[in-house]
Design a protein around this motif. Structure first.
Motif, mmCIF file in Angstrom:
data_model
loop_
_atom_site.group_PDB
_atom_site.id
_atom_site.type_symbol
_atom_site.label_atom_id
_atom_site.label_comp_id
_atom_site.label_asym_id
_atom_site.label_seq_id
_atom_site.Cartn_x
_atom_site.Cartn_y
_atom_site.Cartn_z
ATOM 1 N N VAL A 42 35.360 37.450 47.982
ATOM 2 C CA VAL A 42 34.882 38.793 48.306
ATOM 3 C C VAL A 42 35.872 39.446 49.260
ATOM 4 O O VAL A 42 36.274 38.838 50.266
ATOM 5 C CB VAL A 42 33.482 38.753 48.952
ATOM 6 C CG1 VAL A 42 32.988 40.178 49.225
ATOM 7 C CG2 VAL A 42 32.495 37.999 48.065
ATOM 8 N N ASP A 59 38.534 40.161 38.297
ATOM 9 C CA ASP A 59 37.273 40.774 38.697
ATOM 10 C C ASP A 59 36.070 39.989 38.176
ATOM 11 O O ASP A 59 36.014 39.600 37.005
ATOM 12 C CB ASP A 59 37.197 42.218 38.205
ATOM 13 C CG ASP A 59 38.162 43.128 38.936
ATOM 14 O OD1 ASP A 59 38.456 42.843 40.101
ATOM 15 O OD2 ASP A 59 38.628 44.116 38.337
ATOM 16 N N HIS A 60 35.126 39.784 39.075
ATOM 17 C CA HIS A 60 33.881 39.108 38.707
ATOM 18 C C HIS A 60 32.981 40.066 37.934
ATOM 19 O O HIS A 60 32.837 41.241 38.295
ATOM 20 C CB HIS A 60 33.150 38.636 39.961
ATOM 21 C CG HIS A 60 31.752 38.172 39.702
ATOM 22 N ND1 HIS A 60 31.465 36.958 39.133
ATOM 23 C CD2 HIS A 60 30.552 38.778 39.940
ATOM 24 C CE1 HIS A 60 30.161 36.825 39.029
ATOM 25 N NE2 HIS A 60 29.586 37.908 39.506
ATOM 26 N N ILE A 77 35.038 39.893 43.854
ATOM 27 C CA ILE A 77 34.250 41.107 44.048
ATOM 28 C C ILE A 77 34.981 41.985 45.047
ATOM 29 O O ILE A 77 35.170 41.587 46.202
ATOM 30 C CB ILE A 77 32.827 40.804 44.541
ATOM 31 C CG1 ILE A 77 32.015 40.103 43.449
ATOM 32 C CG2 ILE A 77 32.124 42.092 44.974
ATOM 33 C CD1 ILE A 77 30.592 39.760 43.864
ATOM 34 N N VAL A 84 26.685 42.272 48.641
ATOM 35 C CA VAL A 84 26.755 41.164 47.691
ATOM 36 C C VAL A 84 25.523 40.270 47.848
ATOM 37 O O VAL A 84 25.189 39.841 48.957
ATOM 38 C CB VAL A 84 28.034 40.338 47.902
ATOM 39 C CG1 VAL A 84 28.078 39.174 46.908
ATOM 40 C CG2 VAL A 84 29.266 41.216 47.746
#
Length: 409
Positions: A42, A59-60, A77, A84
């Motif tokens: 993140v 990218d998630h 992310i 999140v």
């Protein structure tokens, strides 16, 4: 700098991790090299995310298959960690790691501490509650230990020890701290909701980083693992060993150069058995000099000269034969001359971004995105990869004999 070979290079690794506040990737790369398979990274800053994507991240998305091997890309992310939801990873994470943003505590900042909106320790604790990892590895600046911050620092440690004793809305942190202290003393508690916490101030130079960089590490193990006796790794390098090597001439012979003419007479010393501190000269060995200002070297990534280096009182260059000063998050405007080196002929120049990355122990193939100022900012905010690796490998060693989640999806 070549990346060390580790047992973790192939297959599922030895454990899983979530990386918070990932930045340019120093601690994340260290964790990966130690064998931890990142289930998630993140990061908020756009340029840092571009750097991560340029190297090991993608990218998630909800449909993205979770990494099954260390060869898989890190799910990323890009956004505010406060948005999140980590509950989807509950029970699947061995280690939550992150270099918590340092600006609230940095000696170079405004020192707002717990009143600073960038104080994101509470988000690390929330991630712990939602994922229930076996261990936590966090890094922060020395400024966190300032006397004025000591009560809040102790509160941070207590909150990590009992993260499920959650602060309620409107509760002052002092009142929450009192509840935490009482909860920690209780004996009839679920050991999976308590952590054994250790913390230590370390100098990166003592662990093979060619830079004097003081940082605080906080490590916590879930109580049911029975790791309360874990201790931080012992330093492997020393200033005394460097002095010894320079006095007996082995350092100069290693680099194929004569000792400086103004070297003080050698003194009889006894080696302390450690390896010597690594120097700027060690860090940049093998790199050619920059071709010229604004000219990228054709064979080396981010190896471009930069004009305007100056020396004046309080702003002195790095000595080639000492560890570098602390690399900070800036190019011009940072005090002390941290990004400047004095060459053998006495002239001075700015380090190239590649040289600064060497000092931060990033591998030579690590690409930093953005203009020079942004690249240097990412380096200045990073955990040196070598220092992070030492800590990550110690955590890995502690938990590797127990039931890890490696291979789970």
């Amino acid at each position: 700098m070549t990346r060390p070979l580790t047992a973790a290079r192939r297959g599922p690794g030895i454990g899983t991790s979530i990386e918070l506040f990932t930045g340019g990737g120093g601690l994340a790369l260290a964790m990966h090299d130690a064998g931890f398979r990142h289930l998630l990274a993140v990061e908020l800053e756009r340029r840092a995310c571009e750097t991560l994507r340029a190297n090991k991240a993608r990218d998630h998305t909800p449909r993205l298959r979770r990494p099954a091997s260390l060869k898989d890309m890190w799910p990323l992310i890009e956004g505010d960690v406060r948005a999140v939801d980590f509950r989807g990873w509950e029970g699947q994470v061995d280690v939550v790691a992150g270099g918590v943003p340092c600006q609230p505590w940095s000696l170079g900042g405004v020192h707002r501490g717990f009143d600073d909106p960038r104080n994101l320790w509470p988000e690390l604790f929330r991630c712990v509650r939602e994922t229930r990892p076996k261990a936590v590895l966090a890094e922060n600046v020395k400024g966190l230990l300032r006397p004025s911050f000591k009560p809040y620092y102790e509160y941070i440690l207590r909150e990590l020890a009992a993260p499920f004793e959650q602060r309620v809305e409107g509760e002052d942190w002092h009142d929450h701290d009192k509840r935490l202290a009482k909860a920690i003393r209780a004996v009839d508690v679920d050991p999976t909701e308590r952590y054994d916490v250790k913390h230590l101030l370390v100098n990166a130079a003592d662990f093979g980083v060619p830079q004097v960089r003081w940082r605080v590490f906080v490590v916590a193990f879930r109580k049911d693992l029975g790791l309360s006796d874990w201790q931080f790794p012992e330093p492997t390098h020393s200033q005394l060993a460097l002095s010894y090597a320079q006095d007996n001439g082995s350092y100069w012979r290693e680099h194929g150069i004569a000792p400086p003419a103004d070297s003080p007479p050698a003194t009889l010393q006894i080696s302390d058995g450690k390896r010597r501190w690594r120097t700027v000269r060690d860090a940049i060995v093998g790199l050619p000099k920059p071709i010229g200002d604004y000219i990228e070297h054709p064979d080396w990534l981010h190896h471009k000269g930069w004009p305007g280096a100056r020396e004046y009182p309080g702003h002195t260059p790095n000595d080639l034969d000492r560890p570098a000063k602390t690399i900070k998050a800036g190019v011009h405007g940072v005090p002390g001359g941290e990004g400047v080196i004095r060459q053998d002929d006495g002239s001075i120049r700015y380090m190239t971004v590649r040289e600064a990355a060497r000092v931060m122990t990033f591998p030579d193939d690590w690409r930093l995105e953005g203009p020079r100022g942004e690249q240097m900012r990412q380096l200045g905010n990073a955990v040196p990869v070598q220092l992070g690796r030492v800590m990550a490998e110690s955590v890995a060693s502690a938990i590797s004999g127990r039931s890890l989640t490696a291979g789970r999806r």
